[in-house]
Design a protein around this motif. Structure first.
Motif, PDB file in Angstrom:
ATOM      1  N   GLY A  41       0.800  -1.219   0.000  1.00  0.00           N
ATOM      2  CA  GLY A  41       0.000   0.000   0.000  1.00  0.00           C
ATOM      3  C   GLY A  41       0.832   1.267   0.000  1.00  0.00           C
ATOM      4  O   GLY A  41       0.294   2.376   0.042  1.00  0.00           O
ATOM      5  N   LEU A  42       2.164   1.131  -0.046  1.00  0.00           N
ATOM      6  CA  LEU A  42       3.050   2.289  -0.106  1.00  0.00           C
ATOM      7  C   LEU A  42       3.162   2.789  -1.546  1.00  0.00           C
ATOM      8  O   LEU A  42       2.994   2.011  -2.491  1.00  0.00           O
ATOM      9  N   SER A  43       3.431   4.061  -1.709  1.00  0.00           N
ATOM     10  CA  SER A  43       3.577   4.603  -3.057  1.00  0.00           C
ATOM     11  C   SER A  43       4.795   3.998  -3.735  1.00  0.00           C
ATOM     12  O   SER A  43       5.758   3.585  -3.062  1.00  0.00           O
ATOM     13  N   ARG A  44       4.760   3.963  -5.059  1.00  0.00           N
ATOM     14  CA  ARG A  44       5.882   3.386  -5.783  1.00  0.00           C
ATOM     15  C   ARG A  44       7.168   4.182  -5.544  1.00  0.00           C
ATOM     16  O   ARG A  44       8.256   3.613  -5.461  1.00  0.00           O
ATOM     17  N   ALA A  45       7.039   5.507  -5.423  1.00  0.00           N
ATOM     18  CA  ALA A  45       8.218   6.342  -5.171  1.00  0.00           C
ATOM     19  C   ALA A  45       8.839   6.003  -3.820  1.00  0.00           C
ATOM     20  O   ALA A  45      10.061   5.918  -3.685  1.00  0.00           O
ATOM     21  N   THR A  46       7.983   5.795  -2.803  1.00  0.00           N
ATOM     22  CA  THR A  46       8.490   5.443  -1.477  1.00  0.00           C
ATOM     23  C   THR A  46       9.176   4.086  -1.495  1.00  0.00           C
ATOM     24  O   THR A  46      10.266   3.909  -0.942  1.00  0.00           O
ATOM     25  N   VAL A  47       8.531   3.113  -2.127  1.00  0.00           N
ATOM     26  CA  VAL A  47       9.121   1.772  -2.221  1.00  0.00           C
ATOM     27  C   VAL A  47      10.454   1.823  -2.947  1.00  0.00           C
ATOM     28  O   VAL A  47      11.435   1.208  -2.530  1.00  0.00           O
ATOM     29  N   HIS A  48      10.496   2.578  -4.046  1.00  0.00           N
ATOM     30  CA  HIS A  48      11.725   2.673  -4.832  1.00  0.00           C
ATOM     31  C   HIS A  48      12.857   3.273  -4.008  1.00  0.00           C
ATOM     32  O   HIS A  48      13.990   2.763  -4.002  1.00  0.00           O
ATOM     33  N   ARG A  49      12.571   4.341  -3.278  1.00  0.00           N
ATOM     34  CA  ARG A  49      13.589   5.006  -2.462  1.00  0.00           C
ATOM     35  C   ARG A  49      14.112   4.073  -1.368  1.00  0.00           C
ATOM     36  O   ARG A  49      15.326   3.930  -1.169  1.00  0.00           O
ATOM     37  N   LEU A  50      13.181   3.396  -0.670  1.00  0.00           N
ATOM     38  CA  LEU A  50      13.598   2.495   0.404  1.00  0.00           C
ATOM     39  C   LEU A  50      14.356   1.287  -0.135  1.00  0.00           C
ATOM     40  O   LEU A  50      15.369   0.868   0.430  1.00  0.00           O
ATOM     41  N   ALA A  51      13.860   0.703  -1.229  1.00  0.00           N
ATOM     42  CA  ALA A  51      14.492  -0.488  -1.786  1.00  0.00           C
ATOM     43  C   ALA A  51      15.917  -0.199  -2.238  1.00  0.00           C
ATOM     44  O   ALA A  51      16.833  -1.001  -2.005  1.00  0.00           O
ATOM     45  N   LEU A  52      16.128   0.956  -2.875  1.00  0.00           N
ATOM     46  CA  LEU A  52      17.480   1.304  -3.309  1.00  0.00           C
ATOM     47  C   LEU A  52      18.408   1.513  -2.116  1.00  0.00           C
ATOM     48  O   LEU A  52      19.584   1.119  -2.148  1.00  0.00           O
ATOM     49  N   ALA A  53      17.889   2.158  -1.063  1.00  0.00           N
ATOM     50  CA  ALA A  53      18.704   2.367   0.130  1.00  0.00           C
ATOM     51  C   ALA A  53      19.075   1.043   0.775  1.00  0.00           C
ATOM     52  O   ALA A  53      20.230   0.823   1.175  1.00  0.00           O
ATOM     53  N   LEU A  54      18.100   0.121   0.879  1.00  0.00           N
ATOM     54  CA  LEU A  54      18.370  -1.187   1.475  1.00  0.00           C
ATOM     55  C   LEU A  54      19.305  -2.015   0.600  1.00  0.00           C
ATOM     56  O   LEU A  54      20.140  -2.777   1.104  1.00  0.00           O
ATOM     57  N   GLU A  55      19.185  -1.850  -0.718  1.00  0.00           N
ATOM     58  CA  GLU A  55      20.082  -2.557  -1.630  1.00  0.00           C
ATOM     59  C   GLU A  55      21.518  -2.065  -1.456  1.00  0.00           C
ATOM     60  O   GLU A  55      22.467  -2.859  -1.537  1.00  0.00           O
ATOM     61  N   SER A  56      21.696  -0.766  -1.215  1.00  0.00           N
ATOM     62  CA  SER A  56      23.040  -0.201  -1.107  1.00  0.00           C
ATOM     63  C   SER A  56      23.795  -0.757   0.098  1.00  0.00           C
ATOM     64  O   SER A  56      25.029  -0.771   0.113  1.00  0.00           O
ATOM     65  N   ILE A  57      23.062  -1.215   1.122  1.00  0.00           N
ATOM     66  CA  ILE A  57      23.715  -1.799   2.300  1.00  0.00           C
ATOM     67  C   ILE A  57      23.509  -3.311   2.346  1.00  0.00           C
ATOM     68  O   ILE A  57      23.673  -3.946   3.380  1.00  0.00           O
ATOM     69  N   ARG A  58      23.127  -3.892   1.212  1.00  0.00           N
ATOM     70  CA  ARG A  58      23.047  -5.341   1.002  1.00  0.00           C
ATOM     71  C   ARG A  58      21.967  -6.032   1.831  1.00  0.00           C
ATOM     72  O   ARG A  58      21.985  -7.232   2.000  1.00  0.00           O
ATOM     73  N   LEU A  59      20.998  -5.250   2.343  1.00  0.00           N
ATOM     74  CA  LEU A  59      19.850  -5.875   2.998  1.00  0.00           C
ATOM     75  C   LEU A  59      18.855  -6.377   1.963  1.00  0.00           C
ATOM     76  O   LEU A  59      18.065  -7.272   2.238  1.00  0.00           O
ATOM     77  N   LEU A  60      18.898  -5.802   0.765  1.00  0.00           N
ATOM     78  CA  LEU A  60      18.149  -6.303  -0.378  1.00  0.00           C
ATOM     79  C   LEU A  60      19.114  -6.505  -1.538  1.00  0.00           C
ATOM     80  O   LEU A  60      20.186  -5.908  -1.588  1.00  0.00           O
ATOM     81  N   THR A  61      18.725  -7.359  -2.462  1.00  0.00           N
ATOM     82  CA  THR A  61      19.467  -7.540  -3.704  1.00  0.00           C
ATOM     83  C   THR A  61      18.428  -7.763  -4.809  1.00  0.00           C
ATOM     84  O   THR A  61      17.236  -7.621  -4.577  1.00  0.00           O
ATOM     85  N   ARG A  62      18.868  -8.092  -6.006  1.00  0.00           N
ATOM     86  CA  ARG A  62      17.938  -8.324  -7.118  1.00  0.00           C
ATOM     87  C   ARG A  62      18.292  -9.612  -7.844  1.00  0.00           C
ATOM     88  O   ARG A  62      19.461 -10.011  -7.890  1.00  0.00           O
ATOM     89  N   ASP A  63      17.261 -10.232  -8.416  1.00  0.00           N
ATOM     90  CA  ASP A  63      17.503 -11.434  -9.201  1.00  0.00           C
ATOM     91  C   ASP A  63      17.720 -11.048 -10.663  1.00  0.00           C
ATOM     92  O   ASP A  63      17.773  -9.860 -11.017  1.00  0.00           O
ATOM     93  N   THR A  64      17.861 -12.044 -11.536  1.00  0.00           N
ATOM     94  CA  THR A  64      18.168 -11.776 -12.940  1.00  0.00           C
ATOM     95  C   THR A  64      17.035 -11.078 -13.668  1.00  0.00           C
ATOM     96  O   THR A  64      17.238 -10.526 -14.741  1.00  0.00           O
ATOM     97  N   ARG A  65      15.828 -11.093 -13.081  1.00  0.00           N
ATOM     98  CA  ARG A  65      14.680 -10.404 -13.693  1.00  0.00           C
ATOM     99  C   ARG A  65      14.487  -9.012 -13.111  1.00  0.00           C
ATOM    100  O   ARG A  65      13.532  -8.331 -13.437  1.00  0.00           O
ATOM    101  N   GLY A  66      15.406  -8.585 -12.253  1.00  0.00           N
ATOM    102  CA  GLY A  66      15.320  -7.249 -11.685  1.00  0.00           C
ATOM    103  C   GLY A  66      14.405  -7.136 -10.482  1.00  0.00           C
ATOM    104  O   GLY A  66      14.203  -6.039  -9.953  1.00  0.00           O
ATOM    105  N   ARG A  67      13.862  -8.270 -10.007  1.00  0.00           N
ATOM    106  CA  ARG A  67      12.992  -8.243  -8.834  1.00  0.00           C
ATOM    107  C   ARG A  67      13.834  -8.146  -7.572  1.00  0.00           C
ATOM    108  O   ARG A  67      14.950  -8.643  -7.515  1.00  0.00           O
TER     109      ARG A  67
END
Length: 248
Positions: A41-67
């Protein structure tokens, strides 16, 4: 994956509550930016900002399909917190399994809705992706290791966790009867795995000992081929306060 997530406990700090929502969705498996937005239910902009921040500290990553999916840092932290005599002494047993079979040997622990690879001995030329590396957290929805970690839980926990899994209660009953679980093509097409439980002093399953590799190495019946070998290897673990898997 659809709908909205069940209300999560709130700590009153907005960014942490939103991060908790994202991690709750990703504990079920990889998800696109759109899916994360729709489900939380979060806005796409909010999700994008948080996901990129979490990815930068390796709490998130992405698979070959970009998920997005849970990153290796979470597994590393969980594995570090749980490092004990079992994990520290597993290297010899895992290396011996690798030498005897040519396959990869791994040790998994459950951390809530995920299983974490806390130790591994990678087989030569098995070609597995980083998704099976030490420290990586995987959803409790597929794989031989997941079945072993879940099979001896109480019925309520099994019913709760098994929703959306690629196996059912009948498969878990079979795991309890034979003492091992097997899977084919679950993590990667053309790969097979067999797993056995490692039990604590109270008899509860504390970890899963897993052997995996290409089907050409494991065969299409990896449980029958390697199940007893793996049970014997679990018996050889220097577990300290954790006792090895019972014989079946």
């Amino acid at each position: 994956m659809g709908g909205t997530v069940t209300a999560e406990p709130s700590c009153g700090v907005g960014v942490l509550d939103k991060t908790s929502l994202l991690l709750g969705v990703l504990a079920e498996g990889p998800a696109s930016l759109r899916t994360l937005s729709d489900v939380t239910g979060l806005s796409r902009a909010t999700v994008h900002r948080l996901a990129l921040a979490l990815e930068s500290i390796r709490l998130l990553t992405r698979d070959t399909r970009g998920r997005f999916l849970i990153g290796p840092r979470i597994g590393e932290l969980a594995g570090g917190a749980g490092r004990d005599r079992l994990v520290q002494s597993s290297g010899r047993v895992l290396a011996d399994l690798r030498a005897r079979t040519g396959a990869s040997a791994r040790l998994y622990r459950r951390r809530g809705g995920v299983r974490v690879c806390v130790a591994t001995a990678e087989g030569p030329g098995t070609g597995r992706s980083a998704g099976a590396a030490e420290g990586v957290a995987l959803p409790m929805k597929a794989g031989a290791g997941t079945q072993v970690l879940l099979a001896w839980e109480d019925p309520y926990e099994i019913a709760r966790t098994i929703r959306g899994a690629d196996f059912g209660v009948a498969a878990l009953a079979r795991v309890r009867r034979q003492g091992w679980a097997q899977s084919l093509g679950t993590g990667e097409l053309g790969f097979g795995a067999v797993a056995v439980p490692v039990r604590g002093a109270d008899g509860r399953v504390e970890a899963a000992l897993v052997l995996d590799g290409p089907v050409t190495l494991m065969s299409r019946a990896p449980g029958r081929r390697y199940g007893r070998l793996l049970i014997g290897a679990a018996d050889g673990l220097d577990t300290g306060s954790v006792r090895p898997a019972a014989r079946f």
